[in-house]
Write a protein that holds these residues in place. Structure first.
Motif, PDB file in Angstrom:
ATOM      1  N   SER A 271      12.051 -19.930 -88.517  1.00 39.01           N
ATOM      2  CA  SER A 271      12.186 -18.582 -87.623  1.00 39.01           C
ATOM      3  C   SER A 271      11.203 -18.052 -86.814  1.00 39.01           C
ATOM      4  O   SER A 271      11.395 -17.467 -85.670  1.00 39.01           O
ATOM      5  CB  SER A 271      12.302 -17.473 -88.683  1.00 39.01           C
ATOM      6  N   ARG A 272       9.915 -18.519 -87.055  1.00 35.76           N
ATOM      7  CA  ARG A 272       8.790 -18.177 -85.990  1.00 35.76           C
ATOM      8  C   ARG A 272       9.150 -19.023 -84.591  1.00 35.76           C
ATOM      9  O   ARG A 272       9.110 -18.496 -83.696  1.00 35.76           O
ATOM     10  CB  ARG A 272       7.678 -18.471 -86.395  1.00 35.76           C
TER      11      ARG A 272
ATOM     12  N   SER B 109      11.953 -17.149 -82.898  1.00 34.96           N
ATOM     13  CA  SER B 109      11.426 -15.865 -82.769  1.00 34.96           C
ATOM     14  C   SER B 109      10.685 -15.842 -81.266  1.00 34.96           C
ATOM     15  O   SER B 109      11.105 -15.262 -80.258  1.00 34.96           O
ATOM     16  CB  SER B 109      10.593 -15.211 -83.539  1.00 34.96           C
TER      17      SER B 109
ATOM     18  N   SER C 244      14.955 -12.647 -92.459  1.00 32.21           N
ATOM     19  CA  SER C 244      13.626 -13.820 -92.302  1.00 32.21           C
ATOM     20  C   SER C 244      12.529 -12.817 -91.461  1.00 32.21           C
ATOM     21  O   SER C 244      11.290 -13.152 -91.671  1.00 32.21           O
ATOM     22  CB  SER C 244      13.948 -14.789 -91.491  1.00 32.21           C
ATOM     23  N   ARG C 245      12.924 -11.828 -90.485  1.00 33.48           N
ATOM     24  CA  ARG C 245      12.020 -11.094 -89.935  1.00 33.48           C
ATOM     25  C   ARG C 245      11.463  -9.948 -91.009  1.00 33.48           C
ATOM     26  O   ARG C 245      10.124  -9.623 -90.782  1.00 33.48           O
ATOM     27  CB  ARG C 245      12.739 -10.074 -88.939  1.00 33.48           C
ATOM     28  N   TYR C 246      12.237  -9.372 -91.995  1.00 34.98           N
ATOM     29  CA  TYR C 246      11.852  -8.374 -92.855  1.00 34.98           C
ATOM     30  C   TYR C 246      10.739  -9.294 -93.847  1.00 34.98           C
ATOM     31  O   TYR C 246       9.828  -8.667 -94.267  1.00 34.98           O
ATOM     32  CB  TYR C 246      13.059  -7.893 -93.566  1.00 34.98           C
TER      33      TYR C 246
ATOM     34  N   ASN D 246       9.104 -11.842 -92.978  1.00 33.50           N
ATOM     35  CA  ASN D 246       8.104 -12.341 -92.500  1.00 33.50           C
ATOM     36  C   ASN D 246       7.990 -14.015 -92.649  1.00 33.50           C
ATOM     37  O   ASN D 246       6.853 -14.649 -92.630  1.00 33.50           O
ATOM     38  CB  ASN D 246       6.664 -11.773 -92.880  1.00 33.50           C
TER      39      ASN D 246
ATOM     40  N   CYS E  91      11.119 -17.496 -92.927  1.00 32.41           N
ATOM     41  CA  CYS E  91      12.610 -17.932 -93.478  1.00 32.41           C
ATOM     42  C   CYS E  91      12.278 -18.775 -94.763  1.00 32.41           C
ATOM     43  O   CYS E  91      11.179 -18.862 -95.419  1.00 32.41           O
ATOM     44  CB  CYS E  91      12.972 -18.947 -92.432  1.00 32.41           C
TER      45      CYS E  91
END
Length: 155
Positions: free
Chosen positions: A35-36, A39, A112-114, A116, A118
């Protein structure tokens, strides 16, 4: 060659996945997680058109990581398999299937953002670093998966 075309047992595949954590730290000093990477790629591509987006310093490894996952998935699913593996099942080509894919992508992105991170970031890297928040996140992932699987059987 036959051993390469068959699914590997958990006791082989699991340690190989687990060894990617120290390998990522040793080779590029970064934790494992997708996820990072996505992002960072999104910020770099959208930031060119919307100047208000915080642009991070460009590091090529997230791009290589995502491309490697895509290439590895293609090789594993099509070149190292005895079965035909379509990219998506046929029902996803219909409007309802596309809507389901879009909604799922939004929910996964938000989650995944919430959270922080995945599932791979929390469940593999976070647990190996003994982070309590990753244990809570991993238990939530499993509980959500079990619940939705149960609800799906009712429909």
């Amino acid at each position: 060659m036959n051993w390469l075309l068959q699914p590997w047992p958990w006791y082989v595949a699991g340690p190989m996945i687990g060894l990617t954590v120290p390998a990522m730290y040793l080779l590029i000093n970064r934790p494992l997680g997708i996820s990072r990477s996505l992002s960072t790629i999104s910020e770099l591509s959208i930031g060119k058109f919307i100047p208000q987006i915080n642009q991070t310093k460009f590091e090529p490894w997230p791009l290589y990581f995502v491309i490697g996952i895509l290439i590895g998935g293609y090789i594993g699913g099509n070149l190292l398999s005895l079965e035909y593996n379509p990219l998506l099942p046929l029902h996803y080509a219909e409007p309802s299937g596309l809507a389901m894919l879009f909604a799922g992508g939004v929910l996964v992105g938000f989650g995944s953002r919430y959270a922080n991170g995945c599932t791979s970031g929390h469940s593999i890297t976070g647990l190996s670093n003994l982070q309590v928040v990753s244990l809570i996140a991993t238990l939530s992932f499993f509980a959500g998966g079990v619940l939705l699987t149960y609800l799906r059987t009712l429909i």
